[in-house]
Write an enzyme that holds these catalytic residues in place. Structure first.
Site, PDB file in Angstrom:
ATOM      1  N   GLU A   1       0.855  -1.198   0.000  1.00  0.00           N
ATOM      2  CA  GLU A   1       0.000   0.000   0.000  1.00  0.00           C
ATOM      3  C   GLU A   1       0.889   1.245   0.000  1.00  0.00           C
ATOM      4  OE1 GLU A   1      -3.563   0.214   2.480  1.00  0.00           O
ATOM      5  OE2 GLU A   1      -2.805   2.126   3.249  1.00  0.00           O
TER       6      GLU A   1
ATOM      7  N   LYS B   1     -21.236  -6.323   3.799  1.00  0.00           N
ATOM      8  CA  LYS B   1     -20.347  -5.676   2.821  1.00  0.00           C
ATOM      9  C   LYS B   1     -19.910  -6.688   1.758  1.00  0.00           C
ATOM     10  CE  LYS B   1     -16.595  -3.709   4.665  1.00  0.00           C
ATOM     11  NZ  LYS B   1     -15.830  -2.633   5.324  1.00  0.00           N
TER      12      LYS B   1
ATOM     13  N   GLN C   1      -7.168  -4.183   8.713  1.00  0.00           N
ATOM     14  CA  GLN C   1      -6.473  -3.127   9.445  1.00  0.00           C
ATOM     15  C   GLN C   1      -5.203  -3.740  10.041  1.00  0.00           C
ATOM     16  OE1 GLN C   1      -5.477  -0.243   9.932  1.00  0.00           O
ATOM     17  NE2 GLN C   1      -7.430   0.720  10.504  1.00  0.00           N
TER      18      GLN C   1
ATOM     19  N   TYR D   1     -11.547  -5.436  10.208  1.00  0.00           N
ATOM     20  CA  TYR D   1     -10.898  -4.977  11.435  1.00  0.00           C
ATOM     21  C   TYR D   1     -10.745  -6.124  12.435  1.00  0.00           C
ATOM     22  CZ  TYR D   1     -11.937  -0.662   9.122  1.00  0.00           C
ATOM     23  OH  TYR D   1     -11.975   0.332   8.162  1.00  0.00           O
TER      24      TYR D   1
HETATM   25  P1  FAD Z   1     -17.670   0.603   6.946  1.00  0.00           P
HETATM   26  O1  FAD Z   1     -17.496  -0.773   6.463  1.00  0.00           O
HETATM   27  O2  FAD Z   1     -18.782   1.405   6.369  1.00  0.00           O
HETATM   28  O3  FAD Z   1     -17.826   0.529   8.534  1.00  0.00           O
HETATM   29  C1  FAD Z   1     -17.780   1.717   9.323  1.00  0.00           C
HETATM   30  C2  FAD Z   1     -18.460   1.451  10.665  1.00  0.00           C
HETATM   31  O4  FAD Z   1     -19.850   1.318  10.463  1.00  0.00           O
HETATM   32  C3  FAD Z   1     -18.011   0.161  11.333  1.00  0.00           C
HETATM   33  O5  FAD Z   1     -18.054   0.345  12.717  1.00  0.00           O
HETATM   34  C4  FAD Z   1     -19.070  -0.845  10.893  1.00  0.00           C
HETATM   35  O6  FAD Z   1     -19.186  -1.945  11.775  1.00  0.00           O
HETATM   36  C5  FAD Z   1     -20.319   0.044  10.896  1.00  0.00           C
HETATM   37  N1  FAD Z   1     -21.323  -0.375   9.931  1.00  0.00           N
HETATM   38  C6  FAD Z   1     -21.123  -0.861   8.685  1.00  0.00           C
HETATM   39  N2  FAD Z   1     -22.289  -1.092   8.067  1.00  0.00           N
HETATM   40  C7  FAD Z   1     -23.266  -0.728   8.958  1.00  0.00           C
HETATM   41  C8  FAD Z   1     -24.692  -0.734   8.908  1.00  0.00           C
HETATM   42  N3  FAD Z   1     -25.367  -1.167   7.833  1.00  0.00           N
HETATM   43  N4  FAD Z   1     -25.382  -0.270  10.001  1.00  0.00           N
HETATM   44  C9  FAD Z   1     -24.733   0.167  11.100  1.00  0.00           C
HETATM   45  N5  FAD Z   1     -23.356   0.178  11.206  1.00  0.00           N
HETATM   46  C10 FAD Z   1     -22.642  -0.273  10.140  1.00  0.00           C
HETATM   47  N6  FAD Z   1      -9.450   5.864   4.969  1.00  0.00           N
HETATM   48  C11 FAD Z   1      -9.313   6.840   4.014  1.00  0.00           C
HETATM   49  O7  FAD Z   1      -9.779   7.964   4.228  1.00  0.00           O
HETATM   50  N7  FAD Z   1      -8.650   6.596   2.832  1.00  0.00           N
HETATM   51  C12 FAD Z   1      -8.123   5.375   2.535  1.00  0.00           C
HETATM   52  O8  FAD Z   1      -7.553   5.171   1.467  1.00  0.00           O
HETATM   53  C13 FAD Z   1      -8.264   4.323   3.524  1.00  0.00           C
HETATM   54  N8  FAD Z   1      -7.775   3.083   3.281  1.00  0.00           N
HETATM   55  C14 FAD Z   1      -7.974   2.080   4.204  1.00  0.00           C
HETATM   56  C15 FAD Z   1      -7.508   0.798   3.913  1.00  0.00           C
HETATM   57  C16 FAD Z   1      -7.684  -0.245   4.839  1.00  0.00           C
HETATM   58  C17 FAD Z   1      -7.180  -1.634   4.504  1.00  0.00           C
HETATM   59  C18 FAD Z   1      -8.339   0.014   6.072  1.00  0.00           C
HETATM   60  C19 FAD Z   1      -8.513  -1.104   7.070  1.00  0.00           C
HETATM   61  C20 FAD Z   1      -8.798   1.283   6.373  1.00  0.00           C
HETATM   62  C21 FAD Z   1      -8.639   2.342   5.445  1.00  0.00           C
HETATM   63  N9  FAD Z   1      -9.113   3.628   5.690  1.00  0.00           N
HETATM   64  C22 FAD Z   1      -8.948   4.624   4.743  1.00  0.00           C
HETATM   65  C23 FAD Z   1      -9.771   3.944   6.959  1.00  0.00           C
HETATM   66  C24 FAD Z   1     -11.298   3.717   6.880  1.00  0.00           C
HETATM   67  O9  FAD Z   1     -11.876   4.593   5.950  1.00  0.00           O
HETATM   68  C25 FAD Z   1     -11.870   3.944   8.265  1.00  0.00           C
HETATM   69  O10 FAD Z   1     -11.506   2.882   9.115  1.00  0.00           O
HETATM   70  C26 FAD Z   1     -13.358   4.212   8.344  1.00  0.00           C
HETATM   71  O11 FAD Z   1     -13.662   4.646   9.673  1.00  0.00           O
HETATM   72  C27 FAD Z   1     -14.241   2.991   8.073  1.00  0.00           C
HETATM   73  O12 FAD Z   1     -14.232   2.653   6.772  1.00  0.00           O
HETATM   74  P2  FAD Z   1     -14.896   1.261   6.271  1.00  0.00           P
HETATM   75  O13 FAD Z   1     -14.923   1.310   4.819  1.00  0.00           O
HETATM   76  O14 FAD Z   1     -14.274   0.118   6.933  1.00  0.00           O
HETATM   77  O15 FAD Z   1     -16.380   1.510   6.823  1.00  0.00           O
END
Ligand code: FAD
Length: 291
Positions: free
Chosen positions: A17, A165, A176, A145
């Site tokens: 990455e 998802k 993560q 995570y």
């Molecule tokens: P989601 O999958 O949408 O989850 C977010 C939260 O909402 C979680 O607590 C989940 O359990 C909860 N949730 C999900 N669906 C629902 C639902 N239907 N109802 C209620 N709750 C729900 N950030 C950046 O800004 N740019 C990047 O390029 C970037 N790259 C990343 C790469 C990796 C491998 C990882 C692990 C993280 C990265 N992040 C990045 C950080 C990430 O954007 C954050 O961790 C963010 O807070 C959550 O993103 P997510 O896509 O996992 O969210």
């Protein structure tokens, strides 16, 4: 090539990455980083998407993903956040990606920014996955995570949302960072138990400085095992020793993960090819052996 096809080779994948250069840095810095990383022959390189979802030409992940494909002849995966994007923004970016031949997207919600009100078109990464799945043409990955996402009330609901998802179209997950492999193995058990069958890459971040790790822990809440904390404490005033110990620690984690049959390892390179080379030189042969 789609990352889902790379997983069909019957061996674990090894990926990197990178992030776009800092706003103050010349864009050429990323060419230099990519040239050096490319020499390490990862299966694919992913490029992060600006935290607030704001991109400029110079820092455009689309440009960098194109560079990875065209200059390095390596597969690219572009991260794409949706919390601050409208449907029209996503349509524009995905059309551009398709035109450039970018086939792999890591769908993300992104972090909430205190001074920016989130848009309402996509609430979760799941919504972006479903939207892009309907559009078609991309291989979608999602984030996971091992210790649970910071916003999640508990590990069980975290896995439930992860399952949604995957059902919405993610055919691969990237984890993560974590510093204790047991968290990853326990997470795998929960995910497989919940019927999540897609390949899951383990995210590994080598320590380069105490402040870097402290910042990451604040952002993602990863636990520090005693062995790791002791290492940071012992070498915090000796940067070279801390980096040497950090490289050895990451190698140790990777050897164990591959021996346990992990689907893939995703190395957070922090745009440091020297660090990536040291780790890769020690582990690359492990990824050539079958699972
Ligand atoms: P989601 O999958 O949408 O989850 C977010 C939260 O909402 C979680 O607590 C989940 O359990 C909860 N949730 C999900 N669906 C629902 C639902 N239907 N109802 C209620 N709750 C729900 N950030 C950046 O800004 N740019 C990047 O390029 C970037 N790259 C990343 C790469 C990796 C491998 C990882 C692990 C993280 C990265 N992040 C990045 C950080 C990430 O954007 C954050 O961790 C963010 O807070 C959550 O993103 P997510 O896509 O996992 O969210």
């Amino acid at each position: 090539m789609k990352i889902s096809s790379l997983f069909e080779q019957g061996r674990p994948l090894y990926s990197f990455e990178i992030f776009p250069p800092k706003r103050t840095a010349p864009v050429e810095t990323i060419y230099h980083t990519l040239e050096q990383l490319d020499g390490l022959h990862p299966d694919f390189i992913s490029v992060t998407f600006g935290a607030a979802g704001i991109i400029t030409d110079k820092h455009n992940p689309l440009e960098i993903a194109t560079m990875i494909k065209e200059r390095c002849h390596t597969e690219a995966m572009m991260h794409l956040t949706c919390i601050n994007s409208s449907r029209a923004d996503i349509d524009e970016i995905s059309a551009d990606a398709q035109q450039r031949g970018i086939e792999n997207i890591l769908v993300l919600r992104g972090d909430r920014m205190p001074d920016i009100a989130p848009r309402t078109d996509f609430r979760y990464a799941e919504d972006l996955a479903a939207y892009l799945s309907r559009r078609g043409g991309f291989c979608l990955s999602g984030a996971c995570y091992p210790e649970g996402h910071l916003d999640s009330p508990d590990l069980q609901s975290d896995i439930g949302y992860l399952r949604r998802k995957v059902d919405a179209g993610c055919s691969h997950l990237v984890s993560q960072l974590f510093f204790d492999n047991r968290f990853f193995y326990d997470f795998l058990d929960r995910a497989r138990g919940a019927g999540i069958a897609v390949p899951i890459s383990a995210g590994i971040m080598p320590v380069t400085s105490k402040s870097q790790i402290e910042k990451m822990i604040t952002l993602c809440g990863a636990s520090l095992p005693n062995k790791f904390a002791k290492m940071m404490q012992r070498y915090e005033h000796y940067p070279q020793a801390l980096m040497d110990a950090g490289v050895a620690y990451a190698i140790d984690q990777i050897i164990d993960l591959v021996a346990q049959g992990v689907d893939g390892v995703h190395l957070y390179t922090m745009n440091n090819p020297g660090l990536a080379r040291r780790i890769t030189d020690s582990v690359s042969s492990l990824f050539k052996a079958g699972k």
